[in-house]
Design a protein around this motif. Structure first.
Motif, PDB file in Angstrom:
ATOM      1  N   HIS A  42       0.819  -1.220   0.000  1.00  0.00           N
ATOM      2  CA  HIS A  42       0.000   0.000   0.000  1.00  0.00           C
ATOM      3  C   HIS A  42       0.852   1.269   0.000  1.00  0.00           C
ATOM      4  CE1 HIS A  42      -3.556   2.381   0.807  1.00  0.00           C
ATOM      5  NE2 HIS A  42      -2.950   2.950   1.834  1.00  0.00           N
ATOM      6  N   HIS A  65       1.427  -8.960  11.296  1.00  0.00           N
ATOM      7  CA  HIS A  65       1.841 -10.072  12.165  1.00  0.00           C
ATOM      8  C   HIS A  65       3.149 -10.734  11.710  1.00  0.00           C
ATOM      9  CE1 HIS A  65      -1.884  -9.336  14.184  1.00  0.00           C
ATOM     10  NE2 HIS A  65      -2.622  -9.765  13.184  1.00  0.00           N
ATOM     11  N   GLY A  91       3.516   1.521   9.148  1.00  0.00           N
ATOM     12  CA  GLY A  91       2.973   1.172  10.454  1.00  0.00           C
ATOM     13  C   GLY A  91       3.747   0.009  11.062  1.00  0.00           C
ATOM     14  N   SER A  93       3.492  -3.083  10.742  1.00  0.00           N
ATOM     15  CA  SER A  93       3.852  -4.208   9.865  1.00  0.00           C
ATOM     16  C   SER A  93       5.203  -3.968   9.195  1.00  0.00           C
ATOM     17  CB  SER A  93       2.775  -4.417   8.801  1.00  0.00           C
ATOM     18  OG  SER A  93       1.561  -4.771   9.427  1.00  0.00           O
ATOM     19  N   THR A 114       4.414   5.596  10.408  1.00  0.00           N
ATOM     20  CA  THR A 114       3.297   6.346   9.820  1.00  0.00           C
ATOM     21  C   THR A 114       1.970   5.961  10.456  1.00  0.00           C
ATOM     22  OG1 THR A 114       2.906   4.769   8.029  1.00  0.00           O
ATOM     23  CG2 THR A 114       4.533   6.507   7.610  1.00  0.00           C
ATOM     24  N   SER A 119       5.511   0.247  17.737  1.00  0.00           N
ATOM     25  CA  SER A 119       6.500  -0.833  17.657  1.00  0.00           C
ATOM     26  C   SER A 119       7.937  -0.313  17.557  1.00  0.00           C
ATOM     27  CB  SER A 119       6.172  -1.705  16.433  1.00  0.00           C
ATOM     28  OG  SER A 119       7.128  -2.687  16.241  1.00  0.00           O
ATOM     29  N   GLY A 126       6.948  -9.774  17.227  1.00  0.00           N
ATOM     30  CA  GLY A 126       5.964 -10.856  17.129  1.00  0.00           C
ATOM     31  C   GLY A 126       6.016 -11.392  15.715  1.00  0.00           C
ATOM     32  N   LEU A 152       3.571  12.711   7.745  1.00  0.00           N
ATOM     33  CA  LEU A 152       3.408  11.410   7.082  1.00  0.00           C
ATOM     34  C   LEU A 152       2.108  10.720   7.484  1.00  0.00           C
ATOM     35  CD1 LEU A 152       7.056  10.060   7.389  1.00  0.00           C
ATOM     36  CD2 LEU A 152       5.968  11.095   5.399  1.00  0.00           C
ATOM     37  N   THR A 155      -2.084  10.891   5.438  1.00  0.00           N
ATOM     38  CA  THR A 155      -2.805   9.954   4.574  1.00  0.00           C
ATOM     39  C   THR A 155      -3.487   8.833   5.361  1.00  0.00           C
ATOM     40  OG1 THR A 155      -0.675   8.851   4.301  1.00  0.00           O
ATOM     41  CG2 THR A 155      -1.386  10.308   2.510  1.00  0.00           C
ATOM     42  N   PRO A 157      -6.187   7.000   7.047  1.00  0.00           N
ATOM     43  CA  PRO A 157      -7.652   7.176   7.056  1.00  0.00           C
ATOM     44  C   PRO A 157      -8.159   7.353   8.492  1.00  0.00           C
ATOM     45  CG  PRO A 157      -6.981   5.213   5.815  1.00  0.00           C
ATOM     46  CD  PRO A 157      -5.769   5.696   6.535  1.00  0.00           C
ATOM     47  N   ASN A 167      -4.792   1.673  20.107  1.00  0.00           N
ATOM     48  CA  ASN A 167      -3.727   0.668  20.250  1.00  0.00           C
ATOM     49  C   ASN A 167      -2.588   1.251  21.095  1.00  0.00           C
ATOM     50  OD1 ASN A 167      -1.528  -0.997  17.773  1.00  0.00           O
ATOM     51  ND2 ASN A 167      -1.858  -1.397  19.923  1.00  0.00           N
ATOM     52  N   HIS A 171      -1.071   0.473  25.358  1.00  0.00           N
ATOM     53  CA  HIS A 171       0.276   0.268  25.922  1.00  0.00           C
ATOM     54  C   HIS A 171       0.408   1.044  27.232  1.00  0.00           C
ATOM     55  CE1 HIS A 171       0.775  -1.178  21.934  1.00  0.00           C
ATOM     56  NE2 HIS A 171       1.306  -0.113  21.380  1.00  0.00           N
ATOM     57  N   LEU A 221       5.514   0.749  26.232  1.00  0.00           N
ATOM     58  CA  LEU A 221       5.483  -0.650  25.771  1.00  0.00           C
ATOM     59  C   LEU A 221       6.886  -1.254  25.741  1.00  0.00           C
ATOM     60  CD1 LEU A 221       3.918  -3.041  24.369  1.00  0.00           C
ATOM     61  CD2 LEU A 221       4.383  -1.887  22.199  1.00  0.00           C
ATOM     62  N   HIS A 244      -5.246  -6.019  13.954  1.00  0.00           N
ATOM     63  CA  HIS A 244      -4.506  -5.665  15.170  1.00  0.00           C
ATOM     64  C   HIS A 244      -5.090  -4.452  15.904  1.00  0.00           C
ATOM     65  CE1 HIS A 244      -0.923  -5.290  17.699  1.00  0.00           C
ATOM     66  NE2 HIS A 244      -1.001  -3.990  17.466  1.00  0.00           N
ATOM     67  N   ALA A 245      -5.137  -3.308  15.251  1.00  0.00           N
ATOM     68  CA  ALA A 245      -5.523  -2.068  15.935  1.00  0.00           C
ATOM     69  C   ALA A 245      -6.993  -2.117  16.375  1.00  0.00           C
ATOM     70  CB  ALA A 245      -5.271  -0.866  15.029  1.00  0.00           C
TER      71      ALA A 245
HETATM   72  P1  NAD Z   1      -0.064  -1.817   9.612  1.00  0.00           P
HETATM   73  O1  NAD Z   1       1.346  -1.432   9.710  1.00  0.00           O
HETATM   74  O2  NAD Z   1      -0.370  -3.214   9.144  1.00  0.00           O
HETATM   75  O3  NAD Z   1      -0.824  -0.797   8.676  1.00  0.00           O
HETATM   76  C1  NAD Z   1      -2.125  -1.102   8.171  1.00  0.00           C
HETATM   77  C2  NAD Z   1      -2.246  -0.575   6.751  1.00  0.00           C
HETATM   78  O4  NAD Z   1      -2.237   0.847   6.801  1.00  0.00           O
HETATM   79  C3  NAD Z   1      -1.065  -0.981   5.873  1.00  0.00           C
HETATM   80  O5  NAD Z   1      -1.513  -1.250   4.578  1.00  0.00           O
HETATM   81  C4  NAD Z   1      -0.183   0.253   5.879  1.00  0.00           C
HETATM   82  O6  NAD Z   1       0.622   0.354   4.738  1.00  0.00           O
HETATM   83  C5  NAD Z   1      -1.213   1.348   5.936  1.00  0.00           C
HETATM   84  N1  NAD Z   1      -0.704   2.584   6.498  1.00  0.00           N
HETATM   85  C6  NAD Z   1       0.106   2.761   7.562  1.00  0.00           C
HETATM   86  N2  NAD Z   1       0.343   4.054   7.752  1.00  0.00           N
HETATM   87  C7  NAD Z   1      -0.330   4.731   6.784  1.00  0.00           C
HETATM   88  C8  NAD Z   1      -0.476   6.101   6.448  1.00  0.00           C
HETATM   89  N3  NAD Z   1       0.078   7.071   7.169  1.00  0.00           N
HETATM   90  N4  NAD Z   1      -1.220   6.399   5.378  1.00  0.00           N
HETATM   91  C9  NAD Z   1      -1.853   5.443   4.668  1.00  0.00           C
HETATM   92  N5  NAD Z   1      -1.761   4.133   4.941  1.00  0.00           N
HETATM   93  C10 NAD Z   1      -1.007   3.777   5.987  1.00  0.00           C
HETATM   94  O7  NAD Z   1      -0.862  -1.616  10.998  1.00  0.00           O
HETATM   95  P2  NAD Z   1      -0.369  -1.149  12.439  1.00  0.00           P
HETATM   96  O8  NAD Z   1      -1.573  -1.205  13.283  1.00  0.00           O
HETATM   97  O9  NAD Z   1       0.416   0.100  12.367  1.00  0.00           O
HETATM   98  O10 NAD Z   1       0.648  -2.279  12.884  1.00  0.00           O
HETATM   99  C11 NAD Z   1       0.158  -3.575  13.223  1.00  0.00           C
HETATM  100  C12 NAD Z   1       1.308  -4.546  13.311  1.00  0.00           C
HETATM  101  O11 NAD Z   1       2.300  -4.028  14.194  1.00  0.00           O
HETATM  102  C13 NAD Z   1       0.888  -5.892  13.885  1.00  0.00           C
HETATM  103  O12 NAD Z   1       1.545  -6.916  13.189  1.00  0.00           O
HETATM  104  C14 NAD Z   1       1.344  -5.805  15.336  1.00  0.00           C
HETATM  105  O13 NAD Z   1       1.592  -7.067  15.905  1.00  0.00           O
HETATM  106  C15 NAD Z   1       2.601  -4.983  15.201  1.00  0.00           C
HETATM  107  N6  NAD Z   1       2.986  -4.251  16.441  1.00  0.00           N
HETATM  108  C16 NAD Z   1       4.114  -4.641  17.057  1.00  0.00           C
HETATM  109  C17 NAD Z   1       4.545  -3.985  18.198  1.00  0.00           C
HETATM  110  C18 NAD Z   1       5.829  -4.406  18.843  1.00  0.00           C
HETATM  111  O14 NAD Z   1       6.315  -3.736  19.754  1.00  0.00           O
HETATM  112  N7  NAD Z   1       6.431  -5.491  18.412  1.00  0.00           N
HETATM  113  C19 NAD Z   1       3.814  -2.914  18.709  1.00  0.00           C
HETATM  114  C20 NAD Z   1       2.643  -2.525  18.054  1.00  0.00           C
HETATM  115  C21 NAD Z   1       2.241  -3.204  16.897  1.00  0.00           C
END
Ligand code: NAD
Length: 350
Positions: A42, A65, A91, A93, A114, A119, A126, A152, A155, A157, A167, A171, A221, A244-245
């Motif tokens: 994305h 994940h 994010g 991931s 972003t 994390s 994980g 950043l 964008t 949503p 989320n 923590h 966290l 996740h979120a």
């Molecule tokens: P994500 O990173 O999967 O993002 C979700 C979607 O949103 C993706 O397609 C991404 O490209 C898009 N996106 C992200 N930022 C954007 C932006 N500014 N504009 C447009 N699109 C954007 O989701 P998440 O909730 O950020 O992260 C979840 C993952 O992070 C899970 O796998 C979770 O286990 C992990 N996580 C790990 C820790 C850790 O300390 N290890 C902490 C928190 C989350």
């Protein structure tokens, strides 16, 4: 009696609107001349722009994940490319894939988050393999540098900003009653909740404050251990593949209610931060106000999976303020499944 251990995180933080422009400088500071730029499909376009700016090559296949087959594919992709550093843009991931690669290569990491997931501030990874998610901590996983640039997040949503913000708040909530908590972490946690809760309803206007809050919550966290809330979300994400979120957003008020009676100082801090008189209810009201989902049934949880989720969450012991009883966890999940309004009759006001 005041007695605690506090270990500051080693991550360098560069915070401010427009700081994405410092990526080349910060990469060079880490001795990185040829980074692998990691992002999701994305955000591939953004990743390509960044790679152009910092002499990197893009790998835009990060997935939620952190599946190990994606990590192995990324390692094969990077073979022979003379990569000397990792730059994750996105994010949790994208950050997760960067961490998985750092664990295997010990290359330095620069993370440009972003979302509000947090994390980037932790040494936690994980990973998912064969349908099972396992978590570990390792010094190699902790990113060396993080650039927080609120521009950043423009964008992002609105629905994802809401759930991602909750989320982050989760923590901080668990940091406030962590078995290994300390006064500095409690200050950061309360301030993180306050910043996010005030900023999230503001939409674009609140982005910078929300990201400030997310940094604080991520640092919490990374510093102390999490309890029932994170365990439940881990089970629901890893075993039922819930997003996740959104899962964090739904579970948080119910996990808070579960611990309310035995963690009064934490509840008082949450109430100060949210300007409310009942912590769990305040969190649920915040979720409703910002349009986050309120029920597990609305985010893909099968009702016949509640027993299994309770079994897994109750199976392995971990520190939690309130005793972990399978029947009480099952009841929590039932309430979260239907999104029952808090406080429930047996949970009084603070
Ligand atoms: P994500 O990173 O999967 O993002 C979700 C979607 O949103 C993706 O397609 C991404 O490209 C898009 N996106 C992200 N930022 C954007 C932006 N500014 N504009 C447009 N699109 C954007 O989701 P998440 O909730 O950020 O992260 C979840 C993952 O992070 C899970 O796998 C979770 O286990 C992990 N996580 C790990 C820790 C850790 O300390 N290890 C902490 C928190 C989350």
């Amino acid at each position: 009696m005041l007695s605690f251990v506090y270990t500051p995180l080693p991550t360098r933080v560069v915070f401010g609107r427009g700081k994405r422009s410092q990526a080349a400088v910060e990469a060079a500071r880490l001795g990185i001349t040829r980074p692998l730029v990691i992002t999701t499909p994305h955000q591939a376009g953004q990743g390509a722009d960044l790679a152009r700016d910092i002499n990197g090559i893009v790998y835009a296949h990060a997935a939620m994940h952190t599946p190990t087959d994606v990590t192995e594919a990324a390692l094969r992709f990077a073979e022979g490319e003379q990569i000397d550093g990792l730059v994750a843009l996105g994010g949790g991931s994208s950050t997760g894939l960067g961490k998985a690669l750092a664990l295997r290569t010990d290359l330095p990491q620069l993370v440009i988050p972003t979302s509000y997931a947090g994390s980037e501030m932790t040494n936690i990874l994980g990973e998912t393999s064969g349908g099972l998610k396992t978590t570990r901590r390792d010094a190699k996983i902790q990113p060396e540098t993080v650039i927080y640039d609120a521009d950043l997040l423009a964008t992002l949503p609105d629905p994802f900003a809401a759930t991602s913000g909750l989320n982050a708040i989760a923590h901080a909530v668990e940091g406030l009653y962590a078995a290994d908590g300390n006064p500095i972490i409690s200050l950061m946690a309360e301030e993180g909740i306050r910043a996010l809760a005030n900023a999230l309803p503001l939409g674009a206007g609140g982005r910078e404050q929300a990201l400030y809050g997310a940094w604080l919550c991520g640092a919490v966290l990374g510093s102390v251990s999490m309890a029932l809330h994170h365990k439940l979300c881990h089970v629901l994400g890893g075993t039922f593949n819930l997003p996740h979120a959104e899962t964090h957003a739904v579970i948080l008020p119910f996990a808070t209610a579960y611990n309310a009676a035995v963690a009064p100082a934490a509840m008082a801090a949450i109430c100060r931060a949210l300007n409310c008189s009942h912590a769990a209810q305040g969190l649920q009201t915040l979720a409703r106000t910002i349009g986050a989902p309120l029920a597990l049934r609305d985010i893909g949880m099968p009702q016949d999976g509640l027993d299994r989720a309770a079994d897994i969450a109750a199976a392995s012991p971990y520190p939690n303020p309130a005793p972990l009883q399978r029947s009480a966890i099952r009841e929590l999940l039932e309430n979260a499944y239907f999104g029952h309004i808090l406080p429930s009759p047996n949970q009084g006001e603070m």
